[in-house]
Design an enzyme around this catalytic site. Sequence first.
Site, PDB file in Angstrom:
ATOM      1  N   SER A 192      -3.093  -2.001   6.170  1.00 35.88           N
ATOM      2  CA  SER A 192      -3.050  -3.525   6.090  1.00 35.88           C
ATOM      3  C   SER A 192      -3.516  -4.123   6.996  1.00 35.88           C
ATOM      4  O   SER A 192      -4.920  -4.279   7.282  1.00 35.88           O
ATOM      5  CB  SER A 192      -1.528  -3.876   5.994  1.00 35.88           C
ATOM      6  OG  SER A 192      -1.078  -5.042   5.497  1.00 35.88           O
ATOM      7  N   ASP A 287      -0.229  -4.983  -5.362  1.00 43.07           N
ATOM      8  CA  ASP A 287      -0.427  -5.354  -4.034  1.00 43.07           C
ATOM      9  C   ASP A 287      -1.390  -6.746  -3.830  1.00 43.07           C
ATOM     10  O   ASP A 287      -2.461  -6.521  -4.282  1.00 43.07           O
ATOM     11  CB  ASP A 287      -0.921  -4.304  -2.984  1.00 43.07           C
ATOM     12  CG  ASP A 287      -1.143  -4.782  -1.583  1.00 43.07           C
ATOM     13  OD1 ASP A 287      -1.092  -5.867  -1.285  1.00 43.07           O
ATOM     14  OD2 ASP A 287      -1.473  -3.970  -0.945  1.00 43.07           O
ATOM     15  N   HIS A 317       2.226  -2.988  -2.075  1.00 37.91           N
ATOM     16  CA  HIS A 317       2.053  -3.014  -0.642  1.00 37.91           C
ATOM     17  C   HIS A 317       2.957  -2.303   0.225  1.00 37.91           C
ATOM     18  O   HIS A 317       4.223  -2.192  -0.061  1.00 37.91           O
ATOM     19  CB  HIS A 317       1.837  -4.438  -0.045  1.00 37.91           C
ATOM     20  CG  HIS A 317       1.161  -4.568   1.238  1.00 37.91           C
ATOM     21  ND1 HIS A 317      -0.169  -4.621   1.423  1.00 37.91           N
ATOM     22  CD2 HIS A 317       1.568  -4.685   2.706  1.00 37.91           C
ATOM     23  CE1 HIS A 317      -0.464  -4.553   2.850  1.00 37.91           C
ATOM     24  NE2 HIS A 317       0.598  -4.696   3.486  1.00 37.91           N
TER      25      HIS A 317
END
Length: 346
Positions: A192, A287, A317
Amino acid sequence: MGKLSLIWGLAKVLGPEALAKAAYSGKLDVVDGRVIDPKAKAVGDLVMQLRDIDAMPALEESRRQLDTMAVKFDLPCPDDVVTRDITLPGLTGDRAARVYVPAGGDVMAAQPTLLFFHGGGWVQGSLTSHHSMCGKLAKQAGIRVISYDYVLAPEHKFPAAPDDVLTVYQALLDGAGGLNVVAESLIVGGDSAGGNLTAGLMHDLVSRGLPLPKGQMLIYPAVDGRMNSASLAALARQPLLPKIRIDWFLDHYLPEGQDREDPRFSPLLSDHLAGQPPAFIIAGGHDPLWDDGLAYAQALSDAGVDVQLVTYEGQVHAFMSLTKVIPQGREAIAKTAVWLKGQFAK
């Protein structure tokens, strides 16, 4: 929220995969033909029960929530992995880091190493939140992992975090911590926001003519600061990472008036993709950052970089930090470890 509803929600998350499949038979979300994984759906539904996705918590509460979620829903760091807490020189002085080696390994010896940057929207995440992931990668890949606690916003706004990871990268190559790190045996990676910092670091290294690592590992990375992708629009209400939370992160991270196309924030727009080291990218189809991962894989490939893209069309995610409840998270950790081991075998 009723007590029975909460119990049922927890049962779908914590129970066997077959229970989630049966509970959602014929009722799974579909986005552009990508069907959500039943366990991922169960986690998202539980998140919706536990918090109002339109209401942002206080910053410190958000930080606590991420660490707590990792403890509750991620399998623990393997017991036989050796860990040591150290400090490394960063932008603001000595900062915390944690070193992982497989059982019987020597923390300080020269060896294949992953320098890891955690996710958390540049404002949260810690050595605690990603302790499990780092331990599993160390064990399964048979390598050393160095997890670095880089500076967070809003205490340190952009470009402090990119400057910090560049500082620690150079310091490690210069012998910091006595860890005997060399570029030829080093891969840099993160998930991320940590994937964003990894990609931004590659831009910095190439543009400045600095030594490159052996590879880059990008787990559902954020790489396009324009935030105008089709997947972001389609998944703006996805409970694990709704757009309102992304905007909240960016409000904390970016200074007022910041150019979002700066390649240190938007590595997808870098003009220094050519010559970068081999890349491993994981993307989840539910995501909002799905398109980021795919677009970056294509851009790197077009620039002549060796890229391995692994897609999980039904995943959300942070699913690789939910390995206790999402089986595909465990599979993705294993695939990442195989890639790491393969790169170091070359």
